[in-house]
Design an enzyme around this catalytic site. Structure first.
Site, PDB file in Angstrom:
ATOM      1  N   SER A 250      -6.251   3.760  -8.807  1.00 15.35           N
ATOM      2  CA  SER A 250      -6.284   4.192  -7.398  1.00 15.35           C
ATOM      3  C   SER A 250      -7.183   5.401  -7.150  1.00 15.35           C
ATOM      4  O   SER A 250      -7.903   5.432  -6.153  1.00 15.35           O
ATOM      5  CB  SER A 250      -4.873   4.488  -6.898  1.00 15.35           C
ATOM      6  N   LYS A 297       9.865   4.132  -5.967  1.00 14.82           N
ATOM      7  CA  LYS A 297       9.787   3.542  -4.613  1.00 14.82           C
ATOM      8  C   LYS A 297      11.122   3.574  -3.860  1.00 14.82           C
ATOM      9  O   LYS A 297      11.142   3.780  -2.648  1.00 14.82           O
ATOM     10  CB  LYS A 297       9.265   2.104  -4.694  1.00 14.82           C
ATOM     11  N   ASN A 318       6.252   2.701  -0.446  1.00 13.58           N
ATOM     12  CA  ASN A 318       5.155   2.866  -1.409  1.00 13.58           C
ATOM     13  C   ASN A 318       4.028   3.711  -0.830  1.00 13.58           C
ATOM     14  O   ASN A 318       2.980   3.862  -1.437  1.00 13.58           O
ATOM     15  CB  ASN A 318       4.620   1.508  -1.866  1.00 13.58           C
ATOM     16  N   ASP A 335       3.002  -2.633   0.538  1.00 14.84           N
ATOM     17  CA  ASP A 335       2.965  -3.741  -0.426  1.00 14.84           C
ATOM     18  C   ASP A 335       3.095  -5.069   0.323  1.00 14.84           C
ATOM     19  O   ASP A 335       2.336  -6.000   0.111  1.00 14.84           O
ATOM     20  CB  ASP A 335       4.112  -3.633  -1.440  1.00 14.84           C
ATOM     21  N   GLY A 372      13.347  -9.043  -7.166  1.00 14.04           N
ATOM     22  CA  GLY A 372      13.226  -7.591  -7.366  1.00 14.04           C
ATOM     23  C   GLY A 372      12.533  -6.949  -6.170  1.00 14.04           C
ATOM     24  O   GLY A 372      12.475  -7.525  -5.081  1.00 14.04           O
ATOM     25  N   GLY A 373      11.974  -5.737  -6.391  1.00 12.64           N
ATOM     26  CA  GLY A 373      11.318  -4.985  -5.314  1.00 12.64           C
ATOM     27  C   GLY A 373      10.188  -5.755  -4.650  1.00 12.64           C
ATOM     28  O   GLY A 373      10.085  -5.809  -3.421  1.00 12.64           O
ATOM     29  N   ALA A 374       9.325  -6.400  -5.467  1.00 17.27           N
ATOM     30  CA  ALA A 374       8.170  -7.125  -4.909  1.00 17.27           C
ATOM     31  C   ALA A 374       8.637  -8.351  -4.132  1.00 17.27           C
ATOM     32  O   ALA A 374       8.105  -8.666  -3.058  1.00 17.27           O
ATOM     33  CB  ALA A 374       7.221  -7.534  -6.029  1.00 17.27           C
ATOM     34  N   TYR A 460      -2.014  -9.349 -10.819  1.00 20.18           N
ATOM     35  CA  TYR A 460      -3.466  -9.245 -10.589  1.00 20.18           C
ATOM     36  C   TYR A 460      -4.258  -9.076 -11.881  1.00 20.18           C
ATOM     37  O   TYR A 460      -5.470  -8.984 -11.853  1.00 20.18           O
ATOM     38  CB  TYR A 460      -3.791  -8.105  -9.617  1.00 20.18           C
ATOM     39  N   GLY A 481      -3.375 -11.710  -6.709  1.00 17.80           N
ATOM     40  CA  GLY A 481      -2.787 -10.380  -6.541  1.00 17.80           C
ATOM     41  C   GLY A 481      -3.822  -9.321  -6.214  1.00 17.80           C
ATOM     42  O   GLY A 481      -3.486  -8.279  -5.641  1.00 17.80           O
TER      43      GLY A 481
END
Length: 514
Positions: A250, A297, A318, A335, A372-374, A460, A481
């Site tokens: 990033s 997160k 996020n 996200d 899950g989170g995603a 990804y 991704g």
């Protein structure tokens, strides 16, 4: 637009004079402003002859250090010989010498009246245990300054990223030039942000792999990833919060983006143990925004003054933006934005990207693999666009729980294989199945893909997973991704800067990273 006056120094730690000369050339080519010649690393040292060679051959200004073992160096010999060598370096034309606080009084007294005009003495102190309180650091600076130091250099150990705030406080308020650096990965920000807080110099290695001090970045990263020369007192600070975090690309993406649109900001790797403590410590409006990674997160939701409704439903933030007016923290989740907009683009087809009347997800059956989170982010994001949701998970009870939350149906992975209630469905993989290094794995067999019109994979790396390859072979539209990553970055960039994201540049940087 004036950038920083903070110098970039390259420590030269070769074992022979010849190799040191070659490394000094390399440092100059990389863009270092000066070299720190570590005499204690030399296996054989003939002071008169070698000092003359090193000073004469250096293309940059020279700083000589002859660090004893009792301050973390390599030298274990006679103290008089060590200080004589440093005096000689001064007489032969060195620009700076570094002398330890414990012997500084005596040393500076011994050169009284003999100091060349432009020559400067750096008095240094190293703390390998921790970072003292602001009071103790202030007291140390005053005592070091009292030795007659031209520049005071304090190196501490950052046990937590919040320790570095105390170093910044000392640097900003000191009356004497200060080098304030914190060792360790948690101290990395001290080496970049010293340019904002008025530090005299920072140091970086010649190669990414060779580190003379823990947490020291490479010169090329200081200058080209973090755009060090552009940092000024008014520069806004951003970063990616996570643990671990050094792998994140990033900073490369956002710093390239900031530079391309002329935005005065710098984006950093932030190794954070406790996000609440981090946000409390760095509460100035100059710390303007953060990307939040694993494992923070969920905790980030509680740290914000205001949270976007979708992020609240997902239970994960996020992206945090600090409002410049009142310093309040606003949390959102990009996200889901990144993945959902990439899926919508895929459904519309590239020729129809600008036709944004209504979402192509409205009314469609949207199957999410993973609870899950995603998975949660995808489910809530698709639900918001009017899709009908089905959650599939290895553990059925987790799928059931999320399905109940979003108002959808639940399946086990085994049932998913023969799930073909209608054509034109969308399948989204939010598990890590198929990720590097297990690239031969897929969460669902190829024959099960026939009823889908689009398959999305949040993985990804690799860009083309086995799931996507098999979907493409079955003539299904695929979205990788990487698209999600780019999409969520656009959104964050625009939230951080208030400017349109340089989309082509982001895509190019991403392609190069991956």
């Amino acid at each position: 637009m004036m950038g920083t006056s903070t110098l970039v120094c390259a420590p030269i730690t070769a074992e022979t004079v010849r190799k040191m000369v070659s490394d000094m050339g390399k440092a100059a080519a990389l863009g270092a402003d000066l070299v720190e010649i570590r005499l204690d690393y030399l296996k054989v040292f003939n002071s008169n002859e070698d000092l003359k060679t090193l000073i004469k051959e250096s293309p940059s200004p020279t700083l000589f250090t002859y660090r004893p073992k009792w301050q973390g160096g390599q030298y274990d010999g006679d103290e008089k010989h060590r200080l004589d060598a440093l005096r000689l370096a001064m007489e032969l034309g060195a620009d700076y010498i570094d002398v330890e606080f414990q012997v500084a009084h005596e040393f500076i007294d011994s050169i009284y009246g003999k100091k060349p005009d432009k020559f400067k003495v750096i008095v240094s102190s190293h703390n390998y245990q921790d970072t003292p309180s602001v009071e103790d650091l202030g007291d140390l600076v005053a005592r070091m300054q009292a030795t007659g130091a031209d520049i005071v250099s304090i190196t501490t150990t950052a046990l937590d990223i919040t320790d570095v705030a105390r170093i910044f406080q000392i640097t900003v308020h000191s009356q004497v030039p200060v080098i304030g650096l914190a060792m360790g990965e948690r101290g990395l920000i001290s080496r970049i942000l010293c340019a904002k807080f008025g530090g005299y110099l920072t140091s970086g290695t010649l190669d990414s792999g060779i580190v003379s001090v823990p947490g020291e970045p490479a010169i090329k990263d200081i200058l080209h990833v973090y755009n060090f020369r552009l940092i000024r007192p008014g520069t806004k600070l951003f970063g990616v919060i996570g643990k671990p975090i050094s792998h994140s690309k990033s900073p490369l993406l956002y710093n390239e983006g900031f530079k391309s649109v002329g935005f005065d900001g710098v984006y950093l790797h932030l190794l954070v143990d406790d996000i609440a403590n981090f946000l409390r410590t760095y509460s100035s409006t100059d710390f303007s925004g953060f990307s939040v990674g694993i494992p923070h997160k969920e905790a980030a939701v509680k740290c914000c003054d205001e949270v976007d409704p979708v992020a609240k439903s997902i239970g994960a933030v996020n992206c945090i933006v600090r409002r410049p007016t009142d310093g309040k923290l606003f949390g959102l989740n990009t996200d889901y934005f990144g993945s959902i907009s990439a899926i919508e683009d895929g459904l519309r087809g590239s020729h129809d990207r600008d036709n944004t009347t209504g979402s192509p997800l409205a009314g469609r059956l949207f199957v999410v693999m993973g609870a899950g989170g995603a998975g949660k982010a995808l489910a809530y994001g698709a639900k918001q666009k009017g899709a009908r949701i089905v959650i599939a998970n290895r553990k059925y009870d987790r799928a059931r729980k999320l399905a109940d939350e979003v108002g959808g149906d639940a399946l086990s992975f085994a049932e998913l294989e023969n799930f073909h209630p209608e054509d034109g469905m969308v399948l989204a993989n939010a598990t890590s199945v198929g990720m590097q290094p297990n690239i031969d794995e897929t969460p669902i067999p190829k024959h099960a893909l026939r009823s889908y019109s689009l398959v999305f994979d949040a993985v990804y790396n690799p860009k083309m997973t086995r799931l996507l390859s098999e979907a493409a072979e079955s003539s299904v539209t695929v979205v990788s991704g990487v698209e999600m990553l780019i999409g969520q970055a656009y959104e964050q960039f625009e939230r951080f800067t208030g400017l349109p994201a340089p989309k082509e540049l982001f895509r190019k940087v991403m392609e190069n990273c991956l």
